[in-house]
Enzyme design. Structure first.
Site, PDB file in Angstrom:
ATOM      1  N   LYS A  71       0.796  -1.227   0.000  1.00  0.00           N
ATOM      2  CA  LYS A  71       0.000   0.000   0.000  1.00  0.00           C
ATOM      3  C   LYS A  71       0.830   1.280   0.000  1.00  0.00           C
ATOM      4  O   LYS A  71       0.385   2.312  -0.528  1.00  0.00           O
ATOM      5  CB  LYS A  71      -0.954   0.004   1.190  1.00  0.00           C
ATOM      6  CG  LYS A  71      -2.055  -1.038   1.097  1.00  0.00           C
ATOM      7  CD  LYS A  71      -3.016  -0.934   2.266  1.00  0.00           C
ATOM      8  CE  LYS A  71      -4.144  -1.927   2.137  1.00  0.00           C
ATOM      9  NZ  LYS A  71      -5.148  -1.781   3.207  1.00  0.00           N
ATOM     10  N   ASP A  93     -10.279   2.272   1.668  1.00  0.00           N
ATOM     11  CA  ASP A  93     -10.333   1.824   3.065  1.00  0.00           C
ATOM     12  C   ASP A  93     -10.782   2.958   3.968  1.00  0.00           C
ATOM     13  O   ASP A  93     -11.598   2.776   4.871  1.00  0.00           O
ATOM     14  CB  ASP A  93      -8.947   1.353   3.547  1.00  0.00           C
ATOM     15  CG  ASP A  93      -8.518   0.042   2.921  1.00  0.00           C
ATOM     16  OD1 ASP A  93      -9.387  -0.769   2.574  1.00  0.00           O
ATOM     17  OD2 ASP A  93      -7.302  -0.163   2.782  1.00  0.00           O
ATOM     18  N   GLY A 112      -1.772  -1.467  15.360  1.00  0.00           N
ATOM     19  CA  GLY A 112      -1.242  -1.462  14.006  1.00  0.00           C
ATOM     20  C   GLY A 112      -0.601  -0.140  13.644  1.00  0.00           C
ATOM     21  O   GLY A 112      -0.920   0.901  14.228  1.00  0.00           O
ATOM     22  N   SER A 113       0.312  -0.187  12.665  1.00  0.00           N
ATOM     23  CA  SER A 113       0.960   1.048  12.210  1.00  0.00           C
ATOM     24  C   SER A 113       1.240   1.022  10.711  1.00  0.00           C
ATOM     25  O   SER A 113       2.021   1.820  10.216  1.00  0.00           O
ATOM     26  CB  SER A 113       2.281   1.265  12.970  1.00  0.00           C
ATOM     27  OG  SER A 113       3.170   0.173  12.774  1.00  0.00           O
ATOM     28  N   GLY A 118      -0.434   0.463   6.499  1.00  0.00           N
ATOM     29  CA  GLY A 118      -1.323   1.225   5.627  1.00  0.00           C
ATOM     30  C   GLY A 118      -2.756   1.266   6.108  1.00  0.00           C
ATOM     31  O   GLY A 118      -3.412   2.311   6.061  1.00  0.00           O
ATOM     32  N   MET A 119      -3.279   0.141   6.581  1.00  0.00           N
ATOM     33  CA  MET A 119      -4.657   0.128   7.062  1.00  0.00           C
ATOM     34  C   MET A 119      -4.787   0.932   8.342  1.00  0.00           C
ATOM     35  O   MET A 119      -5.788   1.636   8.548  1.00  0.00           O
ATOM     36  CB  MET A 119      -5.115  -1.311   7.301  1.00  0.00           C
ATOM     37  CG  MET A 119      -6.597  -1.433   7.568  1.00  0.00           C
ATOM     38  SD  MET A 119      -7.568  -0.970   6.115  1.00  0.00           S
ATOM     39  CE  MET A 119      -9.207  -0.829   6.832  1.00  0.00           C
TER      40      MET A 119
END
Length: 275
Positions: free
Chosen positions: A72, A108, A131-132, A134-135
């Protein structure tokens, strides 16, 4: 159902690129092509040579490409233009090819924003975001733009975790141990089918018990370990399967210019999840 033309020279190809290709996108898009009678076909791919893959999209006239982990961010320098939220968060999950001109989008972001709005999550709600990548960037941007200020990014990678937290004005921690919030969100691959941590929980049980709403962006399986734990605890759930449908629908419209009916979307979503 409209009659879909047989595959021939005029058939347009759309595709996806992912480190671990799944079936949902292919089944969702191809089902909608059948329902709407469009002369398109969709195929999932992976690659070890991202520049060559993007060059193939351009050279072969492939109409659109969904982009998943781990591509991404790496795909951005290979494109001609980046639109809106994709530029703001430096993460692309959709490529549209207009006669060799490649534009990057991030569907997204809009899917997460819509789901948070639909769930009526108040902007004052504190959150933990695991998390860190793209999402996680898409989720962080959606939260920030909704007005959320009290939040913490949870990421074992200190460099990327701190950078993401600082970008949006949130806090950072390496682990969620001992932390709780009314809203917890998993934007990591933990719980994903076929992954190394497919059976793991993205948050400690205590954090799940203390939450009011649990949001898992992992689409497959629909009932991830986190979603099962949230259901058992009686918590409100937002599923990654819902994210998958909304972001894929926006991709479909970008690729084809066609807006399918609500019934067609529901049909395609059920079909995609059944495979």
């Amino acid at each position: 159902m409209s009659a879909k033309p047989p595959i021939g020279p005029s058939t347009r190809l759309c595709m996806s690129l992912a480190g671990r290709p799944g079936r949902f996108g292919s089944r969702f898009h191809n089902r909608l092509y059948e329902l709407t009678g469009l002369d398109y076909i969709y195929k999932a791919f992976t690659t070890r040579d991202l520049p060559a893959a993007i060059g193939g999209i351009r050279a072969l006239g492939i109409r659109g490409c969904a982009v998943s982990m781990p591509f991404k961010e790496a795909v951005i320098p290979l494109l001609d233009h980046i639109e809106g939220s994709a530029a703001a968060i430096d993460s692309v999950n959709t490529i549209v090819n207009d006669d060799g001109w490649l534009t990057g989008y991030n569907t997204d972001y809009s899917a997460v924003l819509d789901l948070l709005d639909h769930a009526e999550i108040a902007p004052s709600t504190p959150f933990l975001l695991a998390g860190s990548g793209g999402m996680a960037k898409a989720v962080s941007a959606a939260l920030r733009n909704r007005g959320h200020r009290a939040g913490m990014v949870i990421a074992r990678n200190a460099a990327t975790g701190q950078a993401l937290a600082e970008l949006y004005g949130f806090d950072w921690a390496a682990t969620a141990d001992g932390l709780t919030a009314p809203l917890i969100i998993n934007a990591t691959p933990v719980g994903m089918t076929g992954g190394a941590e497919a059976e793991n929980l993205a948050f400690p049980p205590a954090a799940i018990e203390a939450a009011e709403t649990v949001f898992d962006v992992v689409a497959l399986p629909i009932d991830t370990p986190l979603m099962r734990a949230a259901e058992k605890a009686g918590r409100k759930r937002i599923s990654g399967a819902d994210v998958a449908v909304l972001q894929a629908l926006e991709q479909f419209v970008l690729y084809t210019g066609v807006h399918p009916s609500e019934e067609q979307v529901k049909d395609a979503a059920v079909f995609a999840r059944s495979g």
